[in-house]
Design an enzyme around this catalytic site. Structure first.
Site, PDB file in Angstrom:
ATOM      1  N   GLY A  11       0.822  -1.202   0.000  1.00  0.00           N
ATOM      2  CA  GLY A  11       0.000   0.000   0.000  1.00  0.00           C
ATOM      3  C   GLY A  11       0.857   1.253   0.000  1.00  0.00           C
ATOM      4  O   GLY A  11       1.902   1.310   0.655  1.00  0.00           O
ATOM      5  N   ARG A  36       0.757  -5.245  -5.448  1.00  0.00           N
ATOM      6  CA  ARG A  36       0.934  -6.446  -4.621  1.00  0.00           C
ATOM      7  C   ARG A  36       1.118  -7.632  -5.559  1.00  0.00           C
ATOM      8  O   ARG A  36       0.478  -7.714  -6.603  1.00  0.00           O
ATOM      9  CB  ARG A  36      -0.275  -6.653  -3.714  1.00  0.00           C
ATOM     10  CG  ARG A  36      -0.562  -5.447  -2.813  1.00  0.00           C
ATOM     11  CD  ARG A  36      -1.708  -5.718  -1.852  1.00  0.00           C
ATOM     12  NE  ARG A  36      -2.154  -4.507  -1.185  1.00  0.00           N
ATOM     13  CZ  ARG A  36      -1.598  -3.999  -0.096  1.00  0.00           C
ATOM     14  NH1 ARG A  36      -0.554  -4.609   0.445  1.00  0.00           N
ATOM     15  NH2 ARG A  36      -2.084  -2.892   0.454  1.00  0.00           N
ATOM     16  N   ASP A  61       5.238  -4.951   5.978  1.00  0.00           N
ATOM     17  CA  ASP A  61       5.636  -6.297   6.379  1.00  0.00           C
ATOM     18  C   ASP A  61       5.856  -7.223   5.186  1.00  0.00           C
ATOM     19  O   ASP A  61       6.871  -7.916   5.093  1.00  0.00           O
ATOM     20  CB  ASP A  61       4.569  -6.878   7.313  1.00  0.00           C
ATOM     21  CG  ASP A  61       4.885  -8.291   7.769  1.00  0.00           C
ATOM     22  OD1 ASP A  61       4.328  -9.227   7.175  1.00  0.00           O
ATOM     23  OD2 ASP A  61       5.674  -8.448   8.707  1.00  0.00           O
ATOM     24  N   THR A 107       4.461   2.554   5.541  1.00  0.00           N
ATOM     25  CA  THR A 107       3.083   2.108   5.772  1.00  0.00           C
ATOM     26  C   THR A 107       2.408   3.068   6.733  1.00  0.00           C
ATOM     27  O   THR A 107       3.032   3.509   7.715  1.00  0.00           O
ATOM     28  CB  THR A 107       3.025   0.685   6.338  1.00  0.00           C
ATOM     29  OG1 THR A 107       1.693   0.402   6.777  1.00  0.00           O
ATOM     30  CG2 THR A 107       3.975   0.486   7.501  1.00  0.00           C
ATOM     31  N   ASP A 149       0.117   2.280   8.757  1.00  0.00           N
ATOM     32  CA  ASP A 149      -0.384   1.551   9.924  1.00  0.00           C
ATOM     33  C   ASP A 149       0.533   1.633  11.141  1.00  0.00           C
ATOM     34  O   ASP A 149       0.119   1.279  12.244  1.00  0.00           O
ATOM     35  CB  ASP A 149      -0.607   0.078   9.577  1.00  0.00           C
ATOM     36  CG  ASP A 149      -1.774  -0.122   8.628  1.00  0.00           C
ATOM     37  OD1 ASP A 149      -2.710   0.694   8.674  1.00  0.00           O
ATOM     38  OD2 ASP A 149      -1.749  -1.084   7.839  1.00  0.00           O
ATOM     39  N   ASP A 175       2.941  -0.299  11.993  1.00  0.00           N
ATOM     40  CA  ASP A 175       2.946  -1.635  12.598  1.00  0.00           C
ATOM     41  C   ASP A 175       4.223  -2.427  12.317  1.00  0.00           C
ATOM     42  O   ASP A 175       4.205  -3.654  12.370  1.00  0.00           O
ATOM     43  CB  ASP A 175       1.729  -2.432  12.096  1.00  0.00           C
ATOM     44  CG  ASP A 175       1.739  -2.616  10.585  1.00  0.00           C
ATOM     45  OD1 ASP A 175       2.521  -1.941   9.895  1.00  0.00           O
ATOM     46  OD2 ASP A 175       0.943  -3.440  10.088  1.00  0.00           O
ATOM     47  N   ARG A 199      -6.197  -3.009  10.032  1.00  0.00           N
ATOM     48  CA  ARG A 199      -6.757  -4.363  10.148  1.00  0.00           C
ATOM     49  C   ARG A 199      -6.201  -5.109  11.354  1.00  0.00           C
ATOM     50  O   ARG A 199      -6.923  -5.799  12.050  1.00  0.00           O
ATOM     51  CB  ARG A 199      -6.469  -5.159   8.866  1.00  0.00           C
ATOM     52  CG  ARG A 199      -7.327  -4.769   7.684  1.00  0.00           C
ATOM     53  CD  ARG A 199      -7.229  -5.798   6.569  1.00  0.00           C
ATOM     54  NE  ARG A 199      -8.065  -5.445   5.445  1.00  0.00           N
ATOM     55  CZ  ARG A 199      -7.685  -4.703   4.428  1.00  0.00           C
ATOM     56  NH1 ARG A 199      -6.445  -4.230   4.398  1.00  0.00           N
ATOM     57  NH2 ARG A 199      -8.496  -4.423   3.435  1.00  0.00           N
TER      58      ARG A 199
END
Length: 319
Positions: free
Chosen positions: A11, A72, A103, A125, A127, A129, A171
């Site tokens: 993303g 992707r 990731d 990213t 996120d 994360d 998510r």
């Protein structure tokens, strides 16, 4: 090392262009030739590789998205696809690769490194994360986009005496919901890392109503459930009417903040330095304002921990 390449994968996130710019210009400053790989790992397999000059990355530091585009690729998980990618790089006498992504992007870079091709990863990213870094490229921009949106929604929530459910991305990681909820003074923050009792959520909303509150804001990470599902549950079980806003992909776009531009520039430059030092299989990050690097394998076997202090504070302040 004479030639290196850079790609963006997964993303998109605001600041990726700033990272690409840093890799290209730092590389050229160090006497390297730098190549851009278009469409992520898919483009690497199909040989969409082009030499980049100083002007190729001019006037992009302020732009969201990625000029290299991204995609992707399930195909890239196969060994034969990875060997083809390495062949394409070596045919152009490229000696190292910088991968900007999350990731999944790191996993691809780790596989290439295991097969003998040096890779360095940058955390791109929204996120936030990725273990081994306090912040990922794009998180700060996405956070500010969410905060700006909720501030506007609160005006309407107050005017109409309503409860609004704001669904944000995340998510598996609740950082966007947690930090944005704390930033806007949300009454309730729901994240994937923590279970919640619906009755407690409703009790908190009712207490606010009893003391004269004109509105309530619930920030919901998409990994918990959808805003539509949550609203339906509140209505069915407690006859509570709500309004829903799903921010969606607006969170990914926009001009990166100054913080993200500086972060991306520092990390991108360090990635080039690591390749020149003969290092590979490293993920670059920032911890306590210092640039650090960790082995891919250490990063990939960990789970980015929830900032417990921030979560606790959000609960204490939303009484």
């Amino acid at each position: 090392m004479k030639r290196i390449a850079v790609l963006t994968s997964g993303g998109d996130s605001p600041g990726m262009n700033a990272a690409v710019r840093a890799v290209v210009r730092k590389g050229i400053h160090e006497g390297l030739e730098v190549f851009g790989i278009y469409q992520g790992y898919a483009g690497l397999m199909s040989n969409q590789i082009k030499k980049l000059e100083l002007g190729s990355v001019g006037d992009i530091i302020h732009r969201g998205g990625t000029i290299l585009y991204t995609a992707r690729s399930e195909e890239f998980k196969k060994d034969e696809a990875q060997y083809q990618a390495i062949k394409n790089l070596r045919d152009l006498q490229i000696d190292g690769l910088v991968v900007i992504g999350g990731d999944g992007s790191y996993r691809g870079a780790a596989k290439l490194t295991e097969k003998g091709f040096p890779c360095i990863g940058l955390p791109g990213t929204i996120d936030n994360d990725i273990p081994g870094t306090d912040y990922t490229i794009g998180f700060d921009t996405a956070l500010n986009t969410i905060v700006d949106s909720i501030d506007k929604i609160r005006d309407t929530a107050t005017s109409h005496d309503r409860t609004f459910i704001i669904e944000v991305m995340g998510r598996h990681a609740g950082d966007l919901a947690l930090y944005s909820g704390l930033s806007v003074g949300a009454e309730t923050i729901l994240i994937p890392e923590r279970k919640f009792e619906l009755a407690e959520v409703v009790e908190k909303l009712n207490k606010g109503i009893e003391r004269g509150k004109k509105h309530s804001i619930i920030v919901l990470a998409e990994g918990v459930c959808s805003a539509n599902e949550f609203a339906a549950t509140l209505k069915e079980n407690y006859s509570l009417e709500t309004r829903i806003t799903v921010l969606g992909h607006i969170q990914r776009g926009g001009s990166p903040t100054g913080f993200d531009r500086v972060l991306a520039s520092r990390l991108g430059a360090r990635a080039v330095e690591l390749l020149l030092e003969g290092k590979a299989g490293k993920a670059v990050g920032m911890q306590k304002q210092q640039i650090v690097e960790h082995n891919f394998q250490d990063i990939l076997k960990e789970k980015d921990p929830l900032p417990e202090g921030v979560y606790t504070l959000s609960q204490q302040l939303s009484i």
